[in-house]
Design a protein around this motif. Sequence first.
Motif, PDB file in Angstrom:
ATOM      1  N   ARG A   1       0.829  -1.215   0.000  1.00 51.73           N
ATOM      2  CA  ARG A   1       0.000   0.000   0.000  1.00 51.73           C
ATOM      3  C   ARG A   1       0.864   1.266   0.000  1.00 51.73           C
ATOM      4  O   ARG A   1       0.543   2.248  -0.677  1.00 51.73           O
ATOM      5  CB  ARG A   1      -0.969  -0.013   1.194  1.00 51.73           C
ATOM      6  CG  ARG A   1      -2.058  -1.075   1.046  1.00 51.73           C
ATOM      7  CD  ARG A   1      -3.148  -0.917   2.088  1.00 51.73           C
ATOM      8  NE  ARG A   1      -2.683  -1.155   3.434  1.00 51.73           N
ATOM      9  CZ  ARG A   1      -2.668  -2.347   4.050  1.00 51.73           C
ATOM     10  NH1 ARG A   1      -3.111  -3.411   3.417  1.00 51.73           N
ATOM     11  NH2 ARG A   1      -2.231  -2.457   5.283  1.00 51.73           N
TER      12      ARG A   1
ATOM     13  N   ILE B   1       1.945   1.818  -3.473  1.00 55.79           N
ATOM     14  CA  ILE B   1       0.866   2.338  -4.319  1.00 55.79           C
ATOM     15  C   ILE B   1       0.661   3.831  -4.057  1.00 55.79           C
ATOM     16  O   ILE B   1       0.526   4.629  -4.992  1.00 55.79           O
ATOM     17  CB  ILE B   1      -0.440   1.541  -4.076  1.00 55.79           C
ATOM     18  CG1 ILE B   1      -0.255   0.095  -4.535  1.00 55.79           C
ATOM     19  CG2 ILE B   1      -1.627   2.194  -4.778  1.00 55.79           C
ATOM     20  CD1 ILE B   1      -1.312  -0.870  -4.010  1.00 55.79           C
ATOM     21  N   ARG B   2       0.697   4.195  -2.777  1.00 53.50           N
ATOM     22  CA  ARG B   2       0.490   5.613  -2.430  1.00 53.50           C
ATOM     23  C   ARG B   2       1.642   6.482  -2.919  1.00 53.50           C
ATOM     24  O   ARG B   2       1.435   7.557  -3.475  1.00 53.50           O
ATOM     25  CB  ARG B   2       0.339   5.775  -0.917  1.00 53.50           C
ATOM     26  CG  ARG B   2      -1.064   5.433  -0.412  1.00 53.50           C
ATOM     27  CD  ARG B   2      -1.244   5.882   1.034  1.00 53.50           C
ATOM     28  NE  ARG B   2      -0.324   5.158   1.901  1.00 53.50           N
ATOM     29  CZ  ARG B   2      -0.650   4.055   2.584  1.00 53.50           C
ATOM     30  NH1 ARG B   2      -1.872   3.564   2.515  1.00 53.50           N
ATOM     31  NH2 ARG B   2       0.243   3.461   3.322  1.00 53.50           N
ATOM     32  N   GLU B   3       2.873   6.006  -2.740  1.00 56.34           N
ATOM     33  CA  GLU B   3       4.028   6.858  -3.054  1.00 56.34           C
ATOM     34  C   GLU B   3       4.403   6.840  -4.538  1.00 56.34           C
ATOM     35  O   GLU B   3       4.859   7.838  -5.071  1.00 56.34           O
ATOM     36  CB  GLU B   3       5.254   6.410  -2.242  1.00 56.34           C
ATOM     37  CG  GLU B   3       5.108   6.717  -0.768  1.00 56.34           C
ATOM     38  CD  GLU B   3       6.275   6.171   0.057  1.00 56.34           C
ATOM     39  OE1 GLU B   3       7.284   5.722  -0.524  1.00 56.34           O
ATOM     40  OE2 GLU B   3       6.157   6.193   1.296  1.00 56.34           O
TER      41      GLU B   3
ATOM     42  N   THR C   1       2.379   5.446  -7.176  1.00 66.56           N
ATOM     43  CA  THR C   1       1.254   5.242  -8.106  1.00 66.56           C
ATOM     44  C   THR C   1       1.676   4.442  -9.352  1.00 66.56           C
ATOM     45  O   THR C   1       1.761   4.978 -10.460  1.00 66.56           O
ATOM     46  CB  THR C   1       0.581   6.559  -8.542  1.00 66.56           C
ATOM     47  OG1 THR C   1       1.593   7.491  -8.914  1.00 66.56           O
ATOM     48  CG2 THR C   1      -0.275   7.149  -7.452  1.00 66.56           C
TER      49      THR C   1
ATOM     50  N   LEU D   1      -7.634   0.631  -2.249  1.00 67.86           N
ATOM     51  CA  LEU D   1      -6.665   1.675  -2.579  1.00 67.86           C
ATOM     52  C   LEU D   1      -6.336   1.655  -4.080  1.00 67.86           C
ATOM     53  O   LEU D   1      -6.275   2.698  -4.730  1.00 67.86           O
ATOM     54  CB  LEU D   1      -5.393   1.472  -1.740  1.00 67.86           C
ATOM     55  CG  LEU D   1      -4.276   2.491  -1.935  1.00 67.86           C
ATOM     56  CD1 LEU D   1      -4.716   3.892  -1.513  1.00 67.86           C
ATOM     57  CD2 LEU D   1      -3.031   2.075  -1.149  1.00 67.86           C
ATOM     58  N   ILE D   2      -6.162   0.458  -4.624  1.00 60.81           N
ATOM     59  CA  ILE D   2      -5.843   0.330  -6.062  1.00 60.81           C
ATOM     60  C   ILE D   2      -6.989   0.907  -6.898  1.00 60.81           C
ATOM     61  O   ILE D   2      -6.771   1.617  -7.876  1.00 60.81           O
ATOM     62  CB  ILE D   2      -5.583  -1.145  -6.445  1.00 60.81           C
ATOM     63  CG1 ILE D   2      -4.314  -1.665  -5.753  1.00 60.81           C
ATOM     64  CG2 ILE D   2      -5.468  -1.308  -7.962  1.00 60.81           C
ATOM     65  CD1 ILE D   2      -4.085  -3.161  -5.881  1.00 60.81           C
TER      66      ILE D   2
ATOM     67  N   LYS E   1      -8.925   3.253  -6.129  1.00 58.47           N
ATOM     68  CA  LYS E   1      -8.876   4.723  -6.056  1.00 58.47           C
ATOM     69  C   LYS E   1      -7.746   5.301  -6.888  1.00 58.47           C
ATOM     70  O   LYS E   1      -7.903   6.330  -7.530  1.00 58.47           O
ATOM     71  CB  LYS E   1      -8.667   5.153  -4.596  1.00 58.47           C
ATOM     72  CG  LYS E   1      -9.953   5.588  -3.925  1.00 58.47           C
ATOM     73  CD  LYS E   1      -9.662   6.222  -2.573  1.00 58.47           C
ATOM     74  CE  LYS E   1     -10.422   5.449  -1.509  1.00 58.47           C
ATOM     75  NZ  LYS E   1      -9.658   5.078  -0.340  1.00 58.47           N
ATOM     76  N   THR E   2      -6.579   4.641  -6.868  1.00 61.92           N
ATOM     77  CA  THR E   2      -5.410   5.241  -7.518  1.00 61.92           C
ATOM     78  C   THR E   2      -5.329   4.906  -9.006  1.00 61.92           C
ATOM     79  O   THR E   2      -4.624   5.576  -9.755  1.00 61.92           O
ATOM     80  CB  THR E   2      -4.102   4.777  -6.842  1.00 61.92           C
ATOM     81  OG1 THR E   2      -4.097   3.358  -6.826  1.00 61.92           O
ATOM     82  CG2 THR E   2      -3.996   5.306  -5.439  1.00 61.92           C
TER      83      THR E   2
ATOM     84  N   SER F   1      -4.202   2.044 -10.611  1.00 64.72           N
ATOM     85  CA  SER F   1      -3.186   1.143 -11.165  1.00 64.72           C
ATOM     86  C   SER F   1      -3.850  -0.077 -11.808  1.00 64.72           C
ATOM     87  O   SER F   1      -4.992  -0.402 -11.492  1.00 64.72           O
ATOM     88  CB  SER F   1      -2.262   0.626 -10.054  1.00 64.72           C
ATOM     89  OG  SER F   1      -1.516   1.667  -9.494  1.00 64.72           O
TER      90      SER F   1
END
Length: 293
Positions: free
Chosen positions: A153, A156-158, A160, A197-198, A200-201, A203
């Motif tokens: 995670r 993914i956050r840092e 993307t 999270l994925i 939302k972002t 990927s």
Amino acid sequence: MISWANYHSHTQYCDGATLPEAYVEEAIRQGFVAYGFSGHASVPFATEWCIPDARLAQYLQEICKLKEQYHRQIQLYLGLEIDYLPGQMDHLKRLLHGHPLDYSIHSIHFVDSFDDGRRWNIDTSREEFDAGLQGIFHNNFRMAATRFWELTRQMIREETPRIIGHLDKIKMFNTNRCYFDENESWYRNQVEETLQLIQKTGSMVEINTRGYYRYGQSDLYPGRAIVSRIAELGIPVVINSDCHAPNEISNGMPYAAQFLNELNIHKVMILHDGIWKSCPVSEKGIEIATPKA
Ligand SMILES: [Zn+2]
Ligand SMILES: [Zn+2]
């Protein structure tokens, strides 16, 4: 047009069998419309499988040269499989400065370090896996796997990522559920938080066939339960073979297509004409719309 495409491949520049050109020739022979190289990106410490810093520029140049040379026969794309190393991503960014990639795959192979500072590689051997499990996590699989998903995670956050490689790699040595059951609620919660999270972002998640064709595993990366949740959440997927030799480029792809279709996913992403497109997939291949002449 029906064809396969693969964007996860390793050549002699990292831990693959031979030079990139042999993969290109095989991809043309098999009628691929697009093919991507994703050598293990350089990391700021010594390994036996990453492209050494000093060879990275040569790798980038060689793939660019092949793109030109073969452009009438196949679309080639330049990528890297990038290790997520918390707080240490600047090393690669400096090396890549001024060298744009067509795409990248972000993966986790390293989870924390032993007391002597050596990184724990969760992807080499059962001995190494057990050594880290014991030495870093006191044989608590739940703690180790939770850490793996936290790092995923964070990545993914840092970063993307465009593509997330072998999303549930942590299960690699879990044959016969020797460490845990993927249905345990703590594990499902980690997966769910990550998939949310994925979604939302934005990927893409790779459907990686290497465990299937190399180690005879019936499940893929990620496994059935995760893929059916991916289907519900509408997260885009891309089928990759993670090949390390030219004769592996399309291995497991019909199986992966069937696996996806059974779990209600009927389209996969491909990089074609320089853009990512969603295309219908079946056991026969990926259906790519080509403009009428
Ligand atoms: Zn990998
Ligand atoms: Zn790989």
